[in-house]
Write an enzyme that holds these catalytic residues in place. Structure first.
Site, PDB file in Angstrom:
ATOM      1  N   SER A 101      24.876  25.403  -3.375  1.00  0.00           N
ATOM      2  CA  SER A 101      25.208  26.161  -2.158  1.00  0.00           C
ATOM      3  C   SER A 101      25.282  25.239  -0.943  1.00  0.00           C
ATOM      4  O   SER A 101      26.086  25.460  -0.036  1.00  0.00           O
ATOM      5  CB  SER A 101      24.167  27.249  -1.901  1.00  0.00           C
ATOM      6  OG  SER A 101      24.185  28.203  -2.939  1.00  0.00           O
ATOM      7  N   GLY A 133      25.931  21.847  -1.170  1.00  0.00           N
ATOM      8  CA  GLY A 133      27.071  20.973  -1.420  1.00  0.00           C
ATOM      9  C   GLY A 133      28.401  21.638  -1.103  1.00  0.00           C
ATOM     10  O   GLY A 133      29.345  20.992  -0.637  1.00  0.00           O
ATOM     11  N   ARG A 134      28.485  22.934  -1.325  1.00  0.00           N
ATOM     12  CA  ARG A 134      29.723  23.668  -1.041  1.00  0.00           C
ATOM     13  C   ARG A 134      29.989  23.813   0.451  1.00  0.00           C
ATOM     14  O   ARG A 134      31.067  24.224   0.858  1.00  0.00           O
ATOM     15  CB  ARG A 134      29.678  25.036  -1.708  1.00  0.00           C
ATOM     16  CG  ARG A 134      29.744  24.907  -3.223  1.00  0.00           C
ATOM     17  CD  ARG A 134      29.494  26.204  -3.925  1.00  0.00           C
ATOM     18  NE  ARG A 134      29.229  25.920  -5.335  1.00  0.00           N
ATOM     19  CZ  ARG A 134      29.300  26.804  -6.295  1.00  0.00           C
ATOM     20  NH1 ARG A 134      29.619  28.056  -6.012  1.00  0.00           N
ATOM     21  NH2 ARG A 134      29.046  26.462  -7.528  1.00  0.00           N
ATOM     22  N   ASP A 142      10.391   7.532 -10.123  1.00  0.00           N
ATOM     23  CA  ASP A 142       9.726   6.832 -11.216  1.00  0.00           C
ATOM     24  C   ASP A 142       8.520   7.620 -11.692  1.00  0.00           C
ATOM     25  O   ASP A 142       7.930   8.386 -10.927  1.00  0.00           O
ATOM     26  CB  ASP A 142       9.261   5.441 -10.757  1.00  0.00           C
ATOM     27  CG  ASP A 142      10.424   4.495 -10.560  1.00  0.00           C
ATOM     28  OD1 ASP A 142      11.135   4.231 -11.538  1.00  0.00           O
ATOM     29  OD2 ASP A 142      10.634   4.033  -9.423  1.00  0.00           O
ATOM     30  N   THR A 175      12.489  11.243   0.742  1.00  0.00           N
ATOM     31  CA  THR A 175      13.384  10.990   1.864  1.00  0.00           C
ATOM     32  C   THR A 175      14.782  11.376   1.431  1.00  0.00           C
ATOM     33  O   THR A 175      15.258  10.972   0.367  1.00  0.00           O
ATOM     34  CB  THR A 175      13.329   9.510   2.299  1.00  0.00           C
ATOM     35  OG1 THR A 175      12.012   9.247   2.812  1.00  0.00           O
ATOM     36  CG2 THR A 175      14.361   9.206   3.373  1.00  0.00           C
ATOM     37  N   GLU A 207      18.806  11.347   2.115  1.00  0.00           N
ATOM     38  CA  GLU A 207      19.872  10.583   2.777  1.00  0.00           C
ATOM     39  C   GLU A 207      21.016  11.552   3.009  1.00  0.00           C
ATOM     40  O   GLU A 207      21.865  11.738   2.147  1.00  0.00           O
ATOM     41  CB  GLU A 207      20.309   9.430   1.887  1.00  0.00           C
ATOM     42  CG  GLU A 207      19.166   8.528   1.472  1.00  0.00           C
ATOM     43  CD  GLU A 207      19.307   8.035   0.051  1.00  0.00           C
ATOM     44  OE1 GLU A 207      20.195   8.509  -0.683  1.00  0.00           O
ATOM     45  OE2 GLU A 207      18.522   7.166  -0.329  1.00  0.00           O
TER      46      GLU A 207
END
Length: 173
Positions: free
Chosen positions: A95, A97-98, A111, A119, A121
């Protein structure tokens, strides 16, 4: 293999810690993490891998904050996570990303033994208003085949806030 939501819930408090944890954010094979109330923006337009790049914090007001295209914003999850025997991975929610908002440029991989805030980006393709507390991304967990060394002394281990790049430390070795 990826843990199912039920397996994530079963391991909460032991091999997986998510603080705060809200069972309503559990998905079939992931858990939704929320955006904290601040962002970091680098002070300089040109960044140098060999140098410490400074940034300043921005508070996300209640009415939201508009991200500008072609600008990197570092955010963080509100939740603190820790794993002892699983590989944590982060992905943006579809949702989000769209709407043209990417929540991690490259660093969606954790890891075994990672402990801290994630964090984010953040980068957008057109202006978008964001809000703290929004379910911005999802964490999921892989099992590990074989004995794995735990991540105990990495540059970003046990962080307490937004972490700018520490790549310059690699050049000091």
């Amino acid at each position: 293999m990826i843990l199912s939501g039920k397996e994530i819930a079963r391991h909460i408090g032991e091999e997986i810690m998510i603080t705060p944890f809200n069972p309503k954010r559990l998905n079939p094979n992931s858990y939704n993490l929320t955006l904290a109330d601040e962002l970091m923006v680098y002070d300089n337009y040109e960044l140098d891998m060999k140098k410490k790049n400074t940034g300043h914090l921005l508070k996300i007001p209640q009415e939201g904050y508009v991200l500008e295209p072609n600008k990197l914003y570092l955010g963080r999850t509100h939740e603190y996570t820790k794993t002892t025997c699983f590989v944590p991975m982060l992905e943006g929610r579809s949702s989000v990303g769209r709407l043209g908002l990417f929540i991690h440029v490259t660093a969606g991989f954790g890891d075994v033994g990672f402990s801290g805030y994630w964090t984010l980006e953040m980068f957008c393709v057109q202006p978008i208003r964001i809000y703290s507390g929004v379910e911005i991304c999802q964490i999921y967990f892989h099992t590990v085949l074989g004995e794995a060394e735990k991540y105990i002394s990495g540059k970003y281990q046990n962080n307490q806030g937004i972490q700018p790049s520490l790549l310059y430390k690699d050049f000091e070795k």
